[in-house]
Design an enzyme around this catalytic site. Structure first.
Site, PDB file in Angstrom:
ATOM      1  N   SER A  36       0.854  -1.184   0.000  1.00 52.86           N
ATOM      2  CA  SER A  36       0.000   0.000   0.000  1.00 52.86           C
ATOM      3  C   SER A  36       0.890   1.234   0.000  1.00 52.86           C
ATOM      4  O   SER A  36       1.911   1.297   0.679  1.00 52.86           O
ATOM      5  CB  SER A  36      -0.941   0.008   1.208  1.00 52.86           C
ATOM      6  OG  SER A  36      -0.241  -0.265   2.386  1.00 52.86           O
ATOM      7  N   HIS A  68      -5.834  -1.163  -2.128  1.00 50.54           N
ATOM      8  CA  HIS A  68      -5.059  -2.342  -2.509  1.00 50.54           C
ATOM      9  C   HIS A  68      -5.630  -2.899  -3.819  1.00 50.54           C
ATOM     10  O   HIS A  68      -6.193  -3.980  -3.844  1.00 50.54           O
ATOM     11  CB  HIS A  68      -5.149  -3.440  -1.427  1.00 50.54           C
ATOM     12  CG  HIS A  68      -4.530  -3.082  -0.116  1.00 50.54           C
ATOM     13  ND1 HIS A  68      -3.558  -3.844   0.485  1.00 50.54           N
ATOM     14  CD2 HIS A  68      -4.737  -2.046   0.730  1.00 50.54           C
ATOM     15  CE1 HIS A  68      -3.197  -3.288   1.631  1.00 50.54           C
ATOM     16  NE2 HIS A  68      -3.908  -2.204   1.812  1.00 50.54           N
ATOM     17  N   HIS A  94      -3.888 -10.266   2.283  1.00 52.03           N
ATOM     18  CA  HIS A  94      -3.269 -10.296   3.616  1.00 52.03           C
ATOM     19  C   HIS A  94      -3.861 -11.403   4.468  1.00 52.03           C
ATOM     20  O   HIS A  94      -5.023 -11.786   4.295  1.00 52.03           O
ATOM     21  CB  HIS A  94      -3.477  -8.956   4.336  1.00 52.03           C
ATOM     22  CG  HIS A  94      -2.788  -7.801   3.690  1.00 52.03           C
ATOM     23  ND1 HIS A  94      -3.337  -7.144   2.613  1.00 52.03           N
ATOM     24  CD2 HIS A  94      -1.607  -7.191   3.951  1.00 52.03           C
ATOM     25  CE1 HIS A  94      -2.507  -6.168   2.242  1.00 52.03           C
ATOM     26  NE2 HIS A  94      -1.453  -6.172   3.028  1.00 52.03           N
ATOM     27  N   TYR A  96      -4.882 -11.202   7.421  1.00 52.64           N
ATOM     28  CA  TYR A  96      -6.041 -10.739   8.210  1.00 52.64           C
ATOM     29  C   TYR A  96      -7.362 -10.823   7.457  1.00 52.64           C
ATOM     30  O   TYR A  96      -8.420 -10.679   8.058  1.00 52.64           O
ATOM     31  CB  TYR A  96      -5.812  -9.313   8.747  1.00 52.64           C
ATOM     32  CG  TYR A  96      -5.590  -8.247   7.702  1.00 52.64           C
ATOM     33  CD1 TYR A  96      -6.614  -7.815   6.859  1.00 52.64           C
ATOM     34  CD2 TYR A  96      -4.345  -7.636   7.563  1.00 52.64           C
ATOM     35  CE1 TYR A  96      -6.413  -6.838   5.911  1.00 52.64           C
ATOM     36  CE2 TYR A  96      -4.121  -6.644   6.616  1.00 52.64           C
ATOM     37  CZ  TYR A  96      -5.160  -6.253   5.793  1.00 52.64           C
ATOM     38  OH  TYR A  96      -4.948  -5.280   4.854  1.00 52.64           O
ATOM     39  N   GLU A  97      -7.307 -11.073   6.144  1.00 54.43           N
ATOM     40  CA  GLU A  97      -8.555 -11.205   5.395  1.00 54.43           C
ATOM     41  C   GLU A  97      -9.269 -12.510   5.692  1.00 54.43           C
ATOM     42  O   GLU A  97     -10.440 -12.685   5.347  1.00 54.43           O
ATOM     43  CB  GLU A  97      -8.280 -11.060   3.892  1.00 54.43           C
ATOM     44  CG  GLU A  97      -7.874  -9.637   3.525  1.00 54.43           C
ATOM     45  CD  GLU A  97      -7.451  -9.495   2.078  1.00 54.43           C
ATOM     46  OE1 GLU A  97      -8.222  -9.874   1.185  1.00 54.43           O
ATOM     47  OE2 GLU A  97      -6.336  -8.996   1.836  1.00 54.43           O
ATOM     48  N   ALA A 124       4.202  -1.065   3.363  1.00 53.16           N
ATOM     49  CA  ALA A 124       4.151   0.087   4.253  1.00 53.16           C
ATOM     50  C   ALA A 124       4.035  -0.487   5.653  1.00 53.16           C
ATOM     51  O   ALA A 124       3.403  -1.534   5.847  1.00 53.16           O
ATOM     52  CB  ALA A 124       2.944   0.953   3.925  1.00 53.16           C
ATOM     53  N   MET A 211       1.809  -6.111   8.399  1.00 50.11           N
ATOM     54  CA  MET A 211       0.875  -7.235   8.267  1.00 50.11           C
ATOM     55  C   MET A 211       1.063  -8.002   6.954  1.00 50.11           C
ATOM     56  O   MET A 211       0.118  -8.614   6.443  1.00 50.11           O
ATOM     57  CB  MET A 211      -0.558  -6.707   8.376  1.00 50.11           C
ATOM     58  CG  MET A 211      -0.810  -5.922   9.660  1.00 50.11           C
ATOM     59  SD  MET A 211      -2.474  -5.273   9.742  1.00 50.11           S
ATOM     60  CE  MET A 211      -2.309  -4.040  11.049  1.00 50.11           C
ATOM     61  N   SER A 212       2.269  -7.966   6.401  1.00 46.55           N
ATOM     62  CA  SER A 212       2.477  -8.647   5.115  1.00 46.55           C
ATOM     63  C   SER A 212       3.892  -9.184   5.000  1.00 46.55           C
ATOM     64  O   SER A 212       4.580  -9.359   6.000  1.00 46.55           O
ATOM     65  CB  SER A 212       2.197  -7.663   3.968  1.00 46.55           C
ATOM     66  OG  SER A 212       3.199  -6.677   3.906  1.00 46.55           O
ATOM     67  N   ASN A 235       4.205   5.258   9.526  1.00 45.49           N
ATOM     68  CA  ASN A 235       3.738   5.780  10.811  1.00 45.49           C
ATOM     69  C   ASN A 235       4.675   5.280  11.900  1.00 45.49           C
ATOM     70  O   ASN A 235       5.305   4.240  11.761  1.00 45.49           O
ATOM     71  CB  ASN A 235       2.295   5.319  11.111  1.00 45.49           C
ATOM     72  CG  ASN A 235       2.161   3.804  11.162  1.00 45.49           C
ATOM     73  OD1 ASN A 235       2.006   3.146  10.139  1.00 45.49           O
ATOM     74  ND2 ASN A 235       2.254   3.246  12.357  1.00 45.49           N
ATOM     75  N   HIS A 247      -5.549   4.830   9.243  1.00 41.16           N
ATOM     76  CA  HIS A 247      -5.252   4.195   7.945  1.00 41.16           C
ATOM     77  C   HIS A 247      -5.107   5.232   6.823  1.00 41.16           C
ATOM     78  O   HIS A 247      -4.247   5.106   5.959  1.00 41.16           O
ATOM     79  CB  HIS A 247      -6.347   3.177   7.602  1.00 41.16           C
ATOM     80  CG  HIS A 247      -6.114   2.434   6.318  1.00 41.16           C
ATOM     81  ND1 HIS A 247      -5.032   1.595   6.121  1.00 41.16           N
ATOM     82  CD2 HIS A 247      -6.807   2.413   5.148  1.00 41.16           C
ATOM     83  CE1 HIS A 247      -5.080   1.086   4.897  1.00 41.16           C
ATOM     84  NE2 HIS A 247      -6.135   1.565   4.278  1.00 41.16           N
TER      85      HIS A 247
HETATM   86  I1  8IG Z   1       1.161   1.093   7.115  1.00 37.47           I
HETATM   87  O1  8IG Z   1       1.871   0.318  12.892  1.00 37.47           O
HETATM   88  C1  8IG Z   1       1.236   0.029   8.761  1.00 37.47           C
HETATM   89  N1  8IG Z   1       1.010  -1.267   8.775  1.00 37.47           N
HETATM   90  N2  8IG Z   1       1.005  -4.158  12.402  1.00 37.47           N
HETATM   91  N3  8IG Z   1       1.436  -1.892  12.676  1.00 37.47           N
HETATM   92  C2  8IG Z   1       1.138  -2.968  11.875  1.00 37.47           C
HETATM   93  N4  8IG Z   1       0.957  -2.847  10.569  1.00 37.47           N
HETATM   94  C3  8IG Z   1       1.109  -1.632  10.041  1.00 37.47           C
HETATM   95  C4  8IG Z   1       1.416  -0.512  10.787  1.00 37.47           C
HETATM   96  C5  8IG Z   1       1.600  -0.637  12.183  1.00 37.47           C
HETATM   97  N5  8IG Z   1       1.485   0.541   9.952  1.00 37.47           N
END
Ligand code: 8IG
Length: 272
Positions: A36, A68, A94, A96-97, A124, A211-212, A235, A247
């Protein structure tokens, strides 16, 4: 009839054959998975020769998160040693889906079956390391998996000592000596971490959290491809600054850094 869940490798071969048919290229050498915020960075690669919806290939589910977009492109790039055919995936599935890991790693498996010997995984992520700035790219040196799962099934005892290819990291750092390296922690999500979890991750030796990337890196490596991972810190992770995570802001930070990421990608590809 095989499908993704009953026979992931056969489905990857079918998808690779479909790519060859759609692009007219028997082989691609390099694959890039764009995380992303990385979409604008692809402008630095020039014009693709082909673009298709990822759902045109066997085994790919439609993506479920805004931003995405599920596309793949084929590029012909002038490299140091001749033309490079690159496959670029825009958008990924991902963990989490909730569809399991098969769709998460289907793209890289397809890419390796299409001939790719190098897989570049971008993402990201959140910065755990307090020295990182938002908008900074970091090369993944190693990872810690916190998802208690693997894309590999059965007695596939793959060595992960050099999962994120040292050879390619050195090439990239020669092109851009300002790049630092970090340890990426894979978190299932979709909720971000608590500040206490980020504290734990820092103590464990994590620099980045996202998360990837990790399942794809393992799956690509298990099939013999070399992997490069590049994280864009969009971030500060939870509790680092006291700000809440959002997000939309994360996506904006990705867009703002796209120019630099594009130049970096173009340099990386020329070296491969
Ligand atoms: I963009 O701060 C992004 N993806 N787990 N934590 C997690 N995934 C992320 C984060 C984050 N920022």
């Amino acid at each position: 009839m095989s499908d993704l869940y009953s026979d992931p490798m056969a489905t990857a071969i079918l998808a690779a054959e479909k790519i060859a048919e759609l692009t007219g290229k028997v082989k691609h050498e390099v694959a890039l998975v764009m995380g992303s915020g990385w979409m604008p960075a692809t402008q630095a690669l020039g014009k693709p020769t082909h673009e298709f919806a990822i759902t045109d290939l066997p085994g790919f589910p439609a993506p479920t998160v805004a931003g995405h977009g599920g596309l793949f492109r084929s590029y012909e790039i002038d490299g140091a040693n001749g033309k490079i055919h690159a496959l670029v995936f825009l958008g990924r599935t991902h963990l989490y889906e909730g569809k399991g890991l098969e769709p998460v790693v289907h793209g890289v498996r397809t890419a390796v079956k299409a001939g790719c010997k190098v897989v570049v995984l971008t993402n990201a992520c959140g910065g755990i390391n307090r020295e990182y700035q938002v908008g900074q790219p970091v090369l993944i040196r190693d990872h810690i998996s916190m998802t208690a799962t693997s894309p590999l099934i059965g007695a596939d005892f793959v060595d992960l000592t050099d999962l994120y290819s040292k050879r390619i990291r050195e090439l990239v750092k020669k092109e851009d000596p300002t790049l630092v390296e970090g340890v990426y922690i894979h978190w299932r999500g979709p909720a971000y971490e608590t500040p206490a979890e980020i504290n734990m991750m820092r103590i464990m030796g994590g620099d980045l959290v996202g998360m990837s990337t990790v399942p794809e890196a393992i799956a690509a490596h298990a099939l013999g491809a070399e992997v490069l991972g590049i994280s864009l810190v969009t971030n500060a992770a939870a509790g680092v600054t006291g700000e809440k995570l959002n997000h939309i802001e994360v996506m904006e930070a990705g867009k703002a850094a796209a120019g630099r990421m594009g130049e970096l990608l173009a340099k990386v590809l020329k070296q491969l």
